[in-house]
Write an enzyme that holds these catalytic residues in place. Structure first.
Site, short mmCIF file in Angstrom:
data_model
loop_
_atom_site.label_atom_id
_atom_site.label_comp_id
_atom_site.label_asym_id
_atom_site.label_seq_id
_atom_site.Cartn_x
_atom_site.Cartn_y
_atom_site.Cartn_z
N ASN A 40 46.76 38.44 32.14
CA ASN A 40 45.86 39.71 32.47
C ASN A 40 46.32 40.73 33.78
O ASN A 40 46.77 40.23 34.64
CB ASN A 40 44.48 39.39 33.07
CG ASN A 40 43.51 40.52 32.56
OD1 ASN A 40 43.26 40.96 31.71
ND2 ASN A 40 42.59 40.79 33.68
N GLU B 259 47.42 39.91 37.49
CA GLU B 259 47.99 40.90 38.46
C GLU B 259 49.20 40.15 38.88
O GLU B 259 49.06 40.51 40.30
CB GLU B 259 46.98 41.38 39.30
CG GLU B 259 45.88 42.31 38.48
CD GLU B 259 44.74 42.73 39.21
OE1 GLU B 259 44.93 42.71 40.57
OE2 GLU B 259 43.76 43.32 38.74
N HIS C 162 41.89 50.22 33.07
CA HIS C 162 41.01 50.89 33.85
C HIS C 162 41.79 52.28 33.88
O HIS C 162 42.60 52.46 34.56
CB HIS C 162 41.05 50.37 35.26
CG HIS C 162 40.25 49.21 35.62
ND1 HIS C 162 39.19 48.98 35.29
CD2 HIS C 162 40.86 47.71 35.60
CE1 HIS C 162 38.58 47.59 35.43
NE2 HIS C 162 39.82 46.94 35.81
N ASP D 234 37.28 50.86 31.22
CA ASP D 234 36.35 51.78 32.00
C ASP D 234 37.31 53.07 32.11
O ASP D 234 38.33 53.08 32.04
CB ASP D 234 35.80 51.43 33.19
CG ASP D 234 36.48 51.00 34.50
OD1 ASP D 234 37.72 51.27 34.26
OD2 ASP D 234 36.18 50.20 34.92
N GLU E 176 39.12 44.96 30.46
CA GLU E 176 38.28 45.46 31.63
C GLU E 176 38.16 47.08 31.42
O GLU E 176 38.12 47.67 32.42
CB GLU E 176 38.99 45.34 32.77
CG GLU E 176 39.37 43.67 33.01
CD GLU E 176 39.65 43.21 34.64
OE1 GLU E 176 39.64 44.08 35.44
OE2 GLU E 176 40.13 42.32 34.48
#
Length: 457
Positions: free
Chosen positions: A205, A164, A241, A271, A269
């Site tokens: 990432n 990030e 996400h 979701d 990651e």
């Protein structure tokens, strides 16, 4: 992003992965196809040269129903929290790997590969890092990476080296590393990680780089520059996400353009959150969204795997950060498989063949076994044309078998006949929806897998 509330060593070459699978599976009144009977998401993904994994965190390792799914369904694990700086180097030069080691050991015991997460991130830093003088910080970063990646050398197949580092407009995030070291800190972190573990694949990432836009463009340009300079970067992690109904239309195109730079891509990651409470329409949209993400990854050879950010809604980070939102994962809070699970299952090549008039199918599998005992899971799926209001599963215990404890259902036994009815909260199943119950059993014999029957109310 926030994390969810060993003895053998593993090395992953390209997309070759270890497979964690169920120990045994049974039949149902409406017989499942061979693919359903022997498959987990991990096995299905491995058959396509990929992994399908879950993040996890240390407190959940003490929950037996949770670990039964974690250890059997997936062939990859990400250490969600405890490899971050605040845990591994809480004081300068003082390292502690105790908690992360426990997760790595769990993965190794279940033949699962491990993604390391994360070496350099501006969040979850101990306070002392922010106080390091500018002239010393690069040395501190190098030392941290050397110690952490070196400790897990040969045990971690991917490292999220830097996490990030970009803003939404594509500019560099003004972290302590950016401000005190400058643009070069990312490249230096990758060099240090390669020196610490020459075999691990090294990833950048980030979130909101799933589709094409200003942020992903900036990451793309950085990766292209690194490849031109010989900076050792092997992959890009798309956190994914996502929001219900908002999967970017350019996901596959974005994955492909990174792959064409000569790096791997992983969905790291995943979701897909919704406004709660859940309902059938939201579940159907979520299933469609999960299917789209999996299909986008499968369409590009260098998309090597997918990780959900924990697998059960009961352990999702979403509700604590986005009030009124949640239900973002493929299992519900009671470890029942949601429509999203079955969408992923089918996208990975699994098939489910049932007899619709039966209205209900049940599949039995052993998820763990030890001398004198075992753990089993039964999946109940609505195969009819209307929602169920309740279900009942029956089977015959073999000689020497007994049920000691059971969750997500109500057990009754009569001699060797076992009957499980739905719990108050999981009797209603929409068409195509499924739930699971599990139990701990004892066995003095060969522990055969029984035939199970299912009926709806």
């Amino acid at each position: 992003m926030p994390a969810p509330a060993g003895r053998a060593r593993h090395v992953l070459a390209a997309t070759a992965v270890a497979v964690a699978g169920a120990l045994a599976v049974g039949t149902a009144v409406a017989a499942p196809s061979p693919a359903e009977a022997g498959s987990t998401l991990g096995r299905l993904a491995a058959a396509k040269g990929r992994y399908f994994g879950s993040a996890t965190d240390n407190p959940t390792l003490d929950n037996a129903p949770y670990t039964a799914v974690l250890g059997s369904e997936f062939n990859q694990i990400t250490v969600g929290n405890t490899q971050k700086w605040q845990y591994t180097e809480p004081s300068r030069g003082q390292f502690d790997f105790t908690q992360a080691d426990r997760i790595v050991a769990f993965a190794q015991a279940h033949d699962q590969v491990v993604r390391g997460h994360t070496l350099v991130w501006h969040n979850q830093l101990p306070d002392w890092v922010n106080d390091v003088p500018a002239g010393e910080l690069l040395g501190v970063v190098r030392n941290h990476i050397s110690a952490v990646a070196g400790h897990y050398r040969g045990q971690v197949v991917h490292w999220d080296v830097v996490n990030e580092a970009f803003e939404e407009d594509g500019t560099r995030r003004q972290t302590v590393f950016q401000q005190k070291i400058g643009d070069g800190y990312i490249a230096e972190a990758f060099k240090a990680a390669r020196a610490a573990d020459p075999h691990a694949k090294l990833y950048y990432n980030d979130y909101n780089i799933d589709g094409i836009g200003a942020k992903s463009d900036a990451v793309y340009e950085m990766v292209k520059s690194f490849k031109r300079q010989g900076i050792p970067i092997d992959g890009v992690g798309l956190q994914a996400h996502l929001i219900l109904g908002q999967v970017p239309s350019t996901v596959e195109q974005n994955i492909r353009r990174f792959a064409e730079l000569g790096v791997d891509v992983a969905i790291t990651e995943l979701d897909i959150r919704m406004r709660t409470p859940r309902d059938a329409a939201k579940d159907a949209q979520q299933a469609q969204d999960y299917r789209a993400v999996v299909n986008a990854c499968l369409a590009v050879t260098r998309c090597v795997g997918i990780t959900v950010w924990d697998f059960s809604d009961g352990y999702s980070w979403i509700p604590s950060v986005f009030p009124g939102e949640g239900a973002a994962l493929i299992y519900d809070e009671n470890f029942a498989k949601k429509p999203a699970y079955w969408a992923v299952y089918e996208a990975l090549g699994g098939t489910v063949t049932t007899d619709p008039p039966a209205g209900c199918a049940a599949t039995y599998r052993v998820t763990a076994q030890w001398h004198g005992g075992f753990q089993a899971e039964v999946t109940v799926r609505n195969t009819g044309t209307t929602a169920t209001t309740g279900w009942t599963v029956r089977w015959t215990l073999a000689q020497g078998q007994a049920v000691r404890s059971l969750w997500n259902g109500v057990l009754a036994t009569n001699g060797q006949e076992a009957t499980v009815r739905n719990a108050p909260y999981n009797g209603r199943l929409a068409v195509g929806a499924a739930t699971t119950f599990g139990f701990i059993g004892s066995s003095t014999g060969t522990n055969p897998v029984p035939a199970v029957t299912c009926a709806t109310a």
